[in-house]
Design an enzyme around this catalytic site. Structure first.
Site, PDB file in Angstrom:
ATOM      1  N   GLY A 249       0.818  -1.208   0.000  1.00 61.17           N
ATOM      2  CA  GLY A 249       0.000   0.000   0.000  1.00 61.17           C
ATOM      3  C   GLY A 249       0.845   1.248   0.000  1.00 61.17           C
ATOM      4  O   GLY A 249       1.312   1.705  -1.049  1.00 61.17           O
ATOM      5  N   ARG A 250       1.105   1.797   1.197  1.00 60.18           N
ATOM      6  CA  ARG A 250       1.964   2.966   1.338  1.00 60.18           C
ATOM      7  C   ARG A 250       2.705   2.865   2.673  1.00 60.18           C
ATOM      8  O   ARG A 250       2.162   2.373   3.664  1.00 60.18           O
ATOM      9  CB  ARG A 250       1.157   4.271   1.286  1.00 60.18           C
ATOM     10  CG  ARG A 250       0.631   4.632  -0.095  1.00 60.18           C
ATOM     11  CD  ARG A 250       1.751   4.963  -1.064  1.00 60.18           C
ATOM     12  NE  ARG A 250       1.285   5.423  -2.362  1.00 60.18           N
ATOM     13  CZ  ARG A 250       1.136   4.655  -3.426  1.00 60.18           C
ATOM     14  NH1 ARG A 250       1.375   3.344  -3.327  1.00 60.18           N
ATOM     15  NH2 ARG A 250       0.749   5.156  -4.586  1.00 60.18           N
ATOM     16  N   GLU A 279      11.275   7.352  -2.147  1.00 60.36           N
ATOM     17  CA  GLU A 279      11.802   6.312  -3.022  1.00 60.36           C
ATOM     18  C   GLU A 279      12.779   6.959  -3.986  1.00 60.36           C
ATOM     19  O   GLU A 279      12.470   8.017  -4.531  1.00 60.36           O
ATOM     20  CB  GLU A 279      10.674   5.617  -3.789  1.00 60.36           C
ATOM     21  CG  GLU A 279       9.747   4.833  -2.879  1.00 60.36           C
ATOM     22  CD  GLU A 279       8.624   4.114  -3.621  1.00 60.36           C
ATOM     23  OE1 GLU A 279       8.446   4.378  -4.825  1.00 60.36           O
ATOM     24  OE2 GLU A 279       7.934   3.295  -2.996  1.00 60.36           O
ATOM     25  N   HIS A 298       9.155  -1.197  -5.245  1.00 55.94           N
ATOM     26  CA  HIS A 298       7.866  -0.726  -5.761  1.00 55.94           C
ATOM     27  C   HIS A 298       7.540  -1.378  -7.112  1.00 55.94           C
ATOM     28  O   HIS A 298       7.314  -0.696  -8.119  1.00 55.94           O
ATOM     29  CB  HIS A 298       7.865   0.794  -5.893  1.00 55.94           C
ATOM     30  CG  HIS A 298       6.477   1.376  -5.814  1.00 55.94           C
ATOM     31  ND1 HIS A 298       6.210   2.565  -5.186  1.00 55.94           N
ATOM     32  CD2 HIS A 298       5.273   0.927  -6.261  1.00 55.94           C
ATOM     33  CE1 HIS A 298       4.910   2.835  -5.278  1.00 55.94           C
ATOM     34  NE2 HIS A 298       4.328   1.847  -5.918  1.00 55.94           N
TER      35      HIS A 298
END
Length: 338
Positions: A249-250, A279, A298
């Site tokens: 998700g985050r 990132e 990611h």
């Protein structure tokens, strides 16, 4: 009169996401890619006028007459004055936390996102990650780094329990994949509504009650004011000894520092993290060296070959609705921020 569509591509700066030429190519929308997908939508092809641009090179000039904006991000200040004809913005990502708060969004403009485009890939990644945790792969990889040969065995996964925090397109796809192996899947979402692939569904208010039951926890929530800090140290302490965690998700949803502490002291068995802020991860981050932790950059939900075609397919399906004056798919709810 044709509907004017401005497409804002980004030149990704070093140190940003994606931070490679390959990553930039995955997300770039070109006229050739537009034409290839638009061939499947002959009913609207002649009604559209595209302006393919980079960053803000021609942003204000083009937006002065644009009806639709297709983008990842945008300068938001004074948008109503810059783009008086704008009625729809489509974000090419599922998460819109980089656009929050939405106080800049004119009342006359609908914001949509890429929800659903990532589902198939996310489902497969979620299945892989759960099986990796079940098979002790984070610990085996940690042992490999230390030249330790230790056979860590696992039985078939049927009968284990997976809690999926966030049952949208990503979490829902993973739930379906994992449930097929005989895993008991508990979904957690805001409303408690039933979800295909989940044996039970509870509301976020009941999260504390289901965390102690989880052999594995998969987090797939967006970053919103409601989800930020949801999996804090207190909630991590509720999980059973040896449990495993996945986050697609985050990062803002979880306390990564607390997670690393619990991996180091052995109270959690392993983790697979795919989302970070910022990132890429800094070279001196403890995430690189925490034991029984796998870092993936990611890649859980983005399809390298098909991301733009899938995005444009969704966009043009929505364009059919837009031109017909019908409600759009994936509208962002301003009060919920997703």
């Amino acid at each position: 009169m044709k509907t004017k569509v401005h497409i804002k591509n980004n030149r990704w700066a070093p140190g940003s996401f994606p931070n490679t030429p390959e990553g930039e190519a995955v997300f770039t929308i070109t006229q050739d890619r537009i034409d290839a997908v638009l061939a499947d939508f002959p009913d609207i092809a002649e009604q559209l006028d595209f302006r393919v641009d980079w960053d803000t090179d021609n942003f204000e000039q083009s937006l002065s007459s644009a009806d639709v904006l297709l983008t990842w991000d945008l300068p938001t200040e004074g948008l109503g004055n810059i783009a008086p004809n704008l009625r729809w913005i489509h974000c090419i990502g599922a998460g819109i936390e980089h656009l929050l708060p939405l106080d800049w969004l004119p009342d006359t403009v609908t914001l949509t996102n890429n929800k659903g485009v990532h589902a198939a890939k996310a489902g497969e990644f979620g299945l892989m990650a759960v099986l990796m945790l079940h098979s002790h792969m984070p610990a085996i990889i940690t042992n490999q780094r230390k030249a330790i040969y230790d056979s860590l065995y696992a039985s078939p996964i049927a009968g284990k329990t997976l809690v999926v925090l966030g049952t949208g397109s990503l979490g829902g796809a993973a739930a379906k994949q994992v449930q097929g192996l005989g895993v008991h899947v508990i979904g957690v979402n805001r409303s408690g509504r039933a979800i295909d692939g989940c044996d039970e569904v509870v509301t976020t208010a009941d999260l504390d009650n289901v965390l102690p039951r989880a052999d594995y926890l998969l987090i797939a929530t967006p970053d919103t004011p409601e989800t930020r800090g949801l999996m804090d140290r207190r909630r991590l302490d509720l999980m059973k000894s040896g449990a495993g965690i996945i986050n697609i998700g985050r990062e803002a949803v979880m306390d990564y520092g607390a997670l690393c502490d619990k991996l180091e002291d052995g109270s959690l068995g392993g983790a697979i993290l795919d989302v970070f802020d910022p990132e890429p991860i800094a070279g001196d981050s403890r995430l690189w060296t925490t034991r029984n932790l796998i870092v993936t950059p990611h890649v859980s939900a983005d399809d390298g070959d098909a991301y733009v075609p899938l995005t444009l397919g969704l966009f043009f399906r929505n364009m059919q609705l837009f031109l017909a004056g019908k409600p759009l798919l994936n509208p962002i709810q301003r009060d919920l921020c997703y």
